[in-house]
Design a protein around this motif. Structure first.
Motif, PDB file in Angstrom:
ATOM      1  N   PRO A  27     -34.273 -73.385  -3.329  1.00  0.00           N
ATOM      2  CA  PRO A  27     -35.621 -73.089  -3.176  1.00  0.00           C
ATOM      3  C   PRO A  27     -36.177 -72.297  -4.550  1.00  0.00           C
ATOM      4  O   PRO A  27     -35.177 -72.182  -5.413  1.00  0.00           O
ATOM      5  CB  PRO A  27     -35.735 -71.828  -2.497  1.00  0.00           C
ATOM      6  N   ALA A  28     -37.406 -72.267  -4.767  1.00  0.00           N
ATOM      7  CA  ALA A  28     -37.685 -71.843  -6.056  1.00  0.00           C
ATOM      8  C   ALA A  28     -37.731 -70.247  -6.200  1.00  0.00           C
ATOM      9  O   ALA A  28     -38.560 -69.318  -6.407  1.00  0.00           O
ATOM     10  CB  ALA A  28     -39.325 -72.005  -6.168  1.00  0.00           C
ATOM     11  N   PHE A  29     -36.442 -69.904  -6.140  1.00  0.00           N
ATOM     12  CA  PHE A  29     -36.052 -68.732  -6.223  1.00  0.00           C
ATOM     13  C   PHE A  29     -36.034 -67.992  -7.679  1.00  0.00           C
ATOM     14  O   PHE A  29     -35.836 -68.802  -8.365  1.00  0.00           O
ATOM     15  CB  PHE A  29     -34.466 -68.243  -5.445  1.00  0.00           C
ATOM     16  N   THR A  30     -36.200 -66.821  -7.671  1.00  0.00           N
ATOM     17  CA  THR A  30     -36.137 -65.839  -9.085  1.00  0.00           C
ATOM     18  C   THR A  30     -35.237 -64.914  -8.982  1.00  0.00           C
ATOM     19  O   THR A  30     -34.756 -64.646  -7.830  1.00  0.00           O
ATOM     20  CB  THR A  30     -37.622 -65.586  -9.581  1.00  0.00           C
ATOM     21  N   TYR A  31     -35.254 -64.344  -9.870  1.00  0.00           N
ATOM     22  CA  TYR A  31     -34.451 -63.003 -10.071  1.00  0.00           C
ATOM     23  C   TYR A  31     -34.766 -62.036  -8.889  1.00  0.00           C
ATOM     24  O   TYR A  31     -34.062 -61.081  -8.408  1.00  0.00           O
ATOM     25  CB  TYR A  31     -34.412 -62.354 -11.483  1.00  0.00           C
ATOM     26  N   GLU A  32     -36.019 -62.069  -8.639  1.00  0.00           N
ATOM     27  CA  GLU A  32     -36.589 -61.130  -7.330  1.00  0.00           C
ATOM     28  C   GLU A  32     -35.902 -61.728  -5.974  1.00  0.00           C
ATOM     29  O   GLU A  32     -35.716 -60.619  -5.340  1.00  0.00           O
ATOM     30  CB  GLU A  32     -38.247 -61.294  -7.357  1.00  0.00           C
ATOM     31  N   HIS A  33     -35.286 -62.415  -5.933  1.00  0.00           N
ATOM     32  CA  HIS A  33     -34.527 -62.822  -4.654  1.00  0.00           C
ATOM     33  C   HIS A  33     -33.045 -62.418  -4.762  1.00  0.00           C
ATOM     34  O   HIS A  33     -32.278 -62.288  -3.554  1.00  0.00           O
ATOM     35  CB  HIS A  33     -34.685 -64.246  -4.334  1.00  0.00           C
ATOM     36  N   ILE A  34     -32.342 -61.951  -5.954  1.00  0.00           N
ATOM     37  CA  ILE A  34     -31.023 -61.872  -5.964  1.00  0.00           C
ATOM     38  C   ILE A  34     -30.680 -60.735  -5.041  1.00  0.00           C
ATOM     39  O   ILE A  34     -29.529 -60.851  -4.264  1.00  0.00           O
ATOM     40  CB  ILE A  34     -30.697 -61.553  -7.275  1.00  0.00           C
ATOM     41  N   ASP A  35     -31.109 -59.620  -5.067  1.00  0.00           N
ATOM     42  CA  ASP A  35     -30.715 -58.453  -4.059  1.00  0.00           C
ATOM     43  C   ASP A  35     -30.744 -58.939  -2.504  1.00  0.00           C
ATOM     44  O   ASP A  35     -29.751 -58.676  -2.181  1.00  0.00           O
ATOM     45  CB  ASP A  35     -31.962 -57.196  -4.133  1.00  0.00           C
ATOM     46  N   GLU A  36     -31.715 -59.693  -2.215  1.00  0.00           N
ATOM     47  CA  GLU A  36     -31.644 -60.179  -0.878  1.00  0.00           C
ATOM     48  C   GLU A  36     -30.474 -61.170  -0.418  1.00  0.00           C
ATOM     49  O   GLU A  36     -29.808 -61.220   0.450  1.00  0.00           O
ATOM     50  CB  GLU A  36     -33.086 -60.527  -0.291  1.00  0.00           C
ATOM     51  N   LEU A  37     -30.287 -62.107  -1.612  1.00  0.00           N
ATOM     52  CA  LEU A  37     -29.273 -62.982  -1.349  1.00  0.00           C
ATOM     53  C   LEU A  37     -27.803 -62.461  -1.387  1.00  0.00           C
ATOM     54  O   LEU A  37     -26.961 -62.763  -0.703  1.00  0.00           O
ATOM     55  CB  LEU A  37     -29.420 -64.213  -2.545  1.00  0.00           C
ATOM     56  N   LEU A  38     -27.840 -61.411  -2.263  1.00  0.00           N
ATOM     57  CA  LEU A  38     -26.519 -60.790  -2.103  1.00  0.00           C
ATOM     58  C   LEU A  38     -26.161 -60.139  -0.996  1.00  0.00           C
ATOM     59  O   LEU A  38     -24.796 -59.897  -0.553  1.00  0.00           O
ATOM     60  CB  LEU A  38     -26.245 -59.581  -3.417  1.00  0.00           C
ATOM     61  N   LYS A  39     -26.966 -59.841  -0.095  1.00  0.00           N
ATOM     62  CA  LYS A  39     -26.780 -59.428   1.288  1.00  0.00           C
ATOM     63  C   LYS A  39     -25.659 -60.162   2.162  1.00  0.00           C
ATOM     64  O   LYS A  39     -24.879 -60.007   3.013  1.00  0.00           O
ATOM     65  CB  LYS A  39     -27.842 -59.068   2.028  1.00  0.00           C
ATOM     66  N   TYR A  40     -25.936 -61.743   1.678  1.00  0.00           N
ATOM     67  CA  TYR A  40     -25.160 -62.833   2.552  1.00  0.00           C
ATOM     68  C   TYR A  40     -23.796 -63.324   1.709  1.00  0.00           C
ATOM     69  O   TYR A  40     -23.270 -64.221   2.032  1.00  0.00           O
ATOM     70  CB  TYR A  40     -25.993 -63.937   2.600  1.00  0.00           C
ATOM     71  N   ARG A  41     -23.573 -62.634   0.648  1.00  0.00           N
ATOM     72  CA  ARG A  41     -22.259 -63.039  -0.167  1.00  0.00           C
ATOM     73  C   ARG A  41     -20.889 -63.072   0.534  1.00  0.00           C
ATOM     74  O   ARG A  41     -20.167 -63.871   0.147  1.00  0.00           O
ATOM     75  CB  ARG A  41     -22.504 -62.280  -1.546  1.00  0.00           C
ATOM     76  N   GLU A  42     -20.935 -62.394   1.184  1.00  0.00           N
ATOM     77  CA  GLU A  42     -19.664 -62.543   1.971  1.00  0.00           C
ATOM     78  C   GLU A  42     -19.803 -63.115   3.494  1.00  0.00           C
ATOM     79  O   GLU A  42     -18.653 -62.979   4.258  1.00  0.00           O
ATOM     80  CB  GLU A  42     -19.009 -61.037   2.123  1.00  0.00           C
ATOM     81  N   GLU A  43     -20.824 -63.870   3.845  1.00  0.00           N
ATOM     82  CA  GLU A  43     -20.864 -64.351   5.034  1.00  0.00           C
ATOM     83  C   GLU A  43     -19.878 -65.623   5.203  1.00  0.00           C
ATOM     84  O   GLU A  43     -19.799 -66.163   4.207  1.00  0.00           O
ATOM     85  CB  GLU A  43     -22.551 -64.951   5.228  1.00  0.00           C
ATOM     86  N   LYS A  44     -19.201 -65.277   6.223  1.00  0.00           N
ATOM     87  CA  LYS A  44     -18.176 -66.488   6.466  1.00  0.00           C
ATOM     88  C   LYS A  44     -18.569 -67.755   7.336  1.00  0.00           C
ATOM     89  O   LYS A  44     -17.751 -68.483   7.587  1.00  0.00           O
ATOM     90  CB  LYS A  44     -16.863 -65.926   7.174  1.00  0.00           C
TER      91      LYS A  44
END
Length: 164
Positions: free
Chosen positions: A41-58
């Motif tokens: 997706p056309a993500f930017t730095y503004e999406h990183i906080d929300e993406l980090l919430k899923y960083r340990e999703e198994k």
């Protein structure tokens, strides 16, 4: 009675939902957003906080955008690992999209290898926990710095790993 509309999903939630529900199709799976096929997706730095919430999703995902120039094809991957690779895509694209492999991907594959030996891949939980922690520390620990400075920092620099 109040007519309540369901909350609209954020772009990140739509992306995670697409990954979890195997909504990628074709030989070169692409993410369809607003009717257009994209590799990310056309993500930017503004999406990183929300993406980090899923960083340990198994959750195991089986259809996801992959780099076509790689000779290795992955059949499945943990969602959190792919999310970290997505963040790496955002970071590199912010610096200079010409640094992306095939102008679409942050590296050959969403797997880790040793910085000292690119031939050894790591799929174990410990390596990805170190990576997850490194990305979280990189993003949350540098908020006082200029954005370009943050993006030019390699989150994995102080780990033994890099993206293959």
């Amino acid at each position: 009675m109040v007519n309540e509309q369901p909350e609209k999903m954020t772009e990140v939630e739509e992306y995670v939902d697409a990954l979890k529900n195997n909504k990628f199709v074709g030989y070169m799976p692409a993410y369809t957003y607003n009717g257009e096929d994209n590799y990310f997706p056309a993500f930017t730095y503004e999406h990183i906080d929300e993406l980090l919430k899923y960083r340990e999703e198994k959750s195991i995902i089986t259809k996801f955008p992959c780099n076509p120039v790689s000779s290795e094809w992955q059949d499945e991957l943990e969602l959190g690992r792919y999310i970290l690779w997505t963040i790496e895509y955002i970071r590199i694209k912010h610096i200079d999209e010409r640094l992306l492999v095939s102008w679409r991907f942050p590296s050959q594959n969403p797997v880790l290898c040793l910085q000292s030996s690119r031939g050894v891949w790591f799929f174990d939980a410990e390596a990805y926990q170190i990576t997850s922690d490194a990305y979280y520390a990189w993003w949350t620990g540098n908020k006082e710095k200029e954005l370009i400075e943050i993006m030019n920092m390699d989150p994995l620099e102080n780990t033994p790993y890099e993206w293959f």
